[in-house]
Write an enzyme that holds these catalytic residues in place. Structure first.
Site, mmCIF file in Angstrom:
data_model
loop_
_atom_site.group_PDB
_atom_site.id
_atom_site.type_symbol
_atom_site.label_atom_id
_atom_site.label_comp_id
_atom_site.label_asym_id
_atom_site.label_seq_id
_atom_site.Cartn_x
_atom_site.Cartn_y
_atom_site.Cartn_z
ATOM 1 N N GLY B 333 32.555 24.569 56.129
ATOM 2 C CA GLY B 333 32.449 23.038 54.941
ATOM 3 C C GLY B 333 31.367 22.813 53.995
ATOM 4 O O GLY B 333 30.801 24.138 53.266
ATOM 5 N N GLU B 357 27.602 48.290 38.022
ATOM 6 C CA GLU B 357 27.617 49.605 38.611
ATOM 7 C C GLU B 357 29.144 49.780 38.293
ATOM 8 O O GLU B 357 29.451 51.047 39.171
ATOM 9 C CB GLU B 357 27.793 50.378 40.213
#
Lengths: 262, 378
Positions: B333, B357
């Site tokens: 939450g 990458e």
């Protein structure tokens, strides 16, 4: 200086530990084990001493087959070789019997003339802390327990022992046996090179017969004490809720007084 | 599935991270300040830097060992794993694989020990996925090389002692070539990139090459063309396909523990079926990712890996890991966005990992090309 470090393979304190029903010994199959944490300090201290001068560190354990893991860990840290005393007859041994096996193994590992023996101050499972003194007695050596600082100078050693009120610095002639606290150093991690090198380091496997120890002198039947009952610690009871109805302070004071806190 | 030694390596890296990284990572992340040099020395002493390379002070471990280390590092923070990836898989690997004996002797032992830091300059401000169009030029002047251009998003750049820089040297010199550039060379500067909202516990820099004059021997002799930098990237991507799972594991474990302790509607969150469905899905994906990583690792240690196999690993494991972090966030939450828990930090970090990458999109296209024989990105 050649040093023997005695280490113990103990159940991992992070896991739930249990006892075997039939003989009230620790159920080692139910839980992972590891090198007793306090013993890492003894291994580290031995490595430091040898690195500062010369010599070899031999790590010795008495325990079941799995105890080889404790030796391996010490070898990964940098110890040179291992000795594992493993014999079914040792199962259930008390501190006195364990000290007998350790003393004989130390003699055999050093051709009868140990120079320095190091141990952790106590195991993290049994927590008796008597084995170092017993082994020193059997080897006829000075015993220096609970060392928080150790220096070797020529033929003697100096150790600091921290008490509640004061610290003593004591001196002992070598050969000697020293047990160390977790204040003495900061144990190293096994480096990758150490982990790889440990695979090639020699570990000798000895039985009671190899040590010339009579199987009747050790094991659960020879123990001077016997565990007759084991009970789990009861779950914690719920605390007392003090409801403030204008007299909260008084009730709180009464509660503390009842517990002799006031 | 793992040998005793592999477990020992994993446990050692975990312990170092618990001691050295975990107590400080929140502060490093919030301040955007990483004591990278101290960390490098700590990691170097362990054998972590260039650990999968042989010789020159490197530990010579297996690909699986390296992968397991990456998981533990990234379970602490992707920035810490990036420090190790760039040092070992990009900078050290380039020198180890393509450098001269003198390059290796000069740099690798110090880099393995963490005394020297390396960076790797390929990406440019205007050229990311398409490095072949790079603008950085290497011009011959007598026997010297003169480098001019800019590189962007360079991990470790501002703290590096040496940069492996890729530059276009012209068709007559083999096209794209690599250069070993001591960062003390006149004309080289590496301003730090600030205001990042991801990988904050990582040094990210721009490299400015303003007529950087290098001797002839600065060039990496053993490779010409884009396959040089791409083979280095393949090494680093291999580490990432393991590492990302560490961030996922940390997030999932945090969510699992939280849901057993947090009570709503009179029962733990873990007692709601929707919570359990999320946990089960995340756990399954995490385990599948680990199996894929281990399979690729065993392959790399035996037969070797093709680039598209690395792409499958990076594509799957990073996209699944970021999804696990985001789902874990929902289980906490509002607390999910708090710095008190590692989840939001991991999720933010993986936004970078998803892109660097080789973006997820580029890896999809590499896989697509392998499947169809058609290159869809040129």
């Amino acid at each position: 200086m050649n040093i023997v470090v005695c280490v113990k393979y103990v159940p991992d304190a992070q896991s739930e530990r249990a006892f075997r029903e039939q003989d009230k010994t620790v159920d080692r199959d139910a839980v992972d084990g590891l090198l007793s944490e306090v013993d890492e300090y003894a291994v580290e201290e031995a490595l430091k001493i040898v690195e500062a001068s010369e010599g070899e560190v031999t790590v010795l354990t008495v325990g079941p087959a799995q105890a080889a893991d404790a030796i391996k860990k010490a070898l990964q840290m940098g110890a040179d070789k291992g000795v594992h005393v493993c014999d079914d007859a040792i199962h259930g041994s008390d501190a006195a019997a364990t000290s007998l096996v350790l003393a004989e193994a130390i003699k055999k590992a050093t051709d009868g003339s140990p120079e320095l023996v190091l141990m952790g101050m106590t195991s993290t499972d049994g927590v008796m802390g008597v084995v170092p003194a017993m082994v020193a007695e059997r080897l006829g050596m000075p015993q220096v327990t609970f060392a928080s600082e150790l220096t070797i100078e020529g033929g003697s050693l100096r150790a600091r022992r921290d008490g509640d009120a004061a610290s003593d610095t004591i001196e002992a002639s070598l050969p000697a046996l020293v047990s160390v606290t977790d204040q003495i150093n900061e144990p190293r991690y096994p480096s990758f090179k150490g982990i790889m090198a440990a695979k090639k380091k020699p570990v000798e496997q000895w039985t009671l017969a190899d040590l010339g120890v009579d199987a009747g002198a050790v094991g659960i039947d020879a123990a001077w004490t016997k565990v007759i009952d084991v009970a789990k610690r009861p779950p914690r009871a719920q605390g007392t809720i003090v409801k403030d109805e204008g007299d909260g302070g008084t009730k709180l004071a009464e509660f503390l007084a009842a517990g002799k806190f006031l | 599935m793992l040998t005793d030694e592999e477990k020992a390596i994993r446990d050692t890296v975990r312990r170092v991270c618990d001691d050295v990284v975990e107590p400080n990572i929140v502060q490093w992340y919030e301040s955007g300040d990483l004591p990278a040099r101290e960390l490098a020395r700590e990691f170097g002493a362990l054998g972590l830097l260039g650990m999968h390379l042989e010789g020159y002070g490197c530990a010579g471990m297996s690909a699986v060992d390296y992968g397991l280390a990456c998981v533990e590092l990234e379970a602490s923070d992707s920035g810490i794993r990036s420090l190790v990836s760039v040092q070992g898989s990009l900078a050290m690997f380039a020198i180890w694989r393509f450098g001269t004996e003198e390059h290796k002797q000069e740099w690798l032992p110090r880099m393995a020990a963490g005394e020297a830091i390396g960076c790797f300059g390929l990406t440019e401000p205007d050229h990311g996925s398409d490095p072949s169009s790079m603008r950085t030029r290497a011009r011959r002047d007598g026997t010297d090389w003169v480098l001019t251009g800019r590189k962007m998003w360079i991990t470790n750049g501002s703290i590096a002692d040496v940069a492996v820089v890729w530059a276009n040297a012209g068709e007559e010199n083999g096209g794209i070539r690599g250069f070993v550039v001591p960062t003390s060379t006149p004309g080289f500067s590496a301003p730090k990139i600030s205001h990042k909202l991801s990988l904050r516990a990582s040094v990210t820099s721009e490299l400015v090459l303003d007529e950087v004059r290098l001797p002839a021997e600065a060039i990496l002799p053993e490779v010409t063309g884009l396959k040089g930098p791409l083979s280095c990237l393949s090494e680093a991507r291999y580490g990432i396909l393991w590492g990302a799972l560490g961030a996922a594991r940390s997030s999932l474990e945090t969510a699992r523990r939280y849901t057993t302790e947090r009570t709503q509607f009179g029962k733990p969150l873990a007692a709601f079926q929707l919570t359990q469905a999320k946990l089960a899905h995340m756990s399954t994906e995490l385990q599948l990712g680990l199996l894929l990583a281990l399979h690729l690792g065993r392959l790399k240690d035996s037969l070797g890996l093709r680039p598209e196999q690395v792409s499958v690993g990076k594509y799957n494991n990073v996209t699944k890991s970021i999804e696990i972090c985001r789902t874990s966030r929902t289980l906490l939450g509002a607390n999910g966005i708090s710095g008190e828990f590692p989840i939001m930090r991991h999720a933010n970090n993986l936004e970078s990992v998803l892109t660097y990458e080789g973006t997820a999109e580029m890896h999809a296209l590499v896989i697509g090309q392998a499947l169809t024989g058609v290159q869809a990105f040129r």
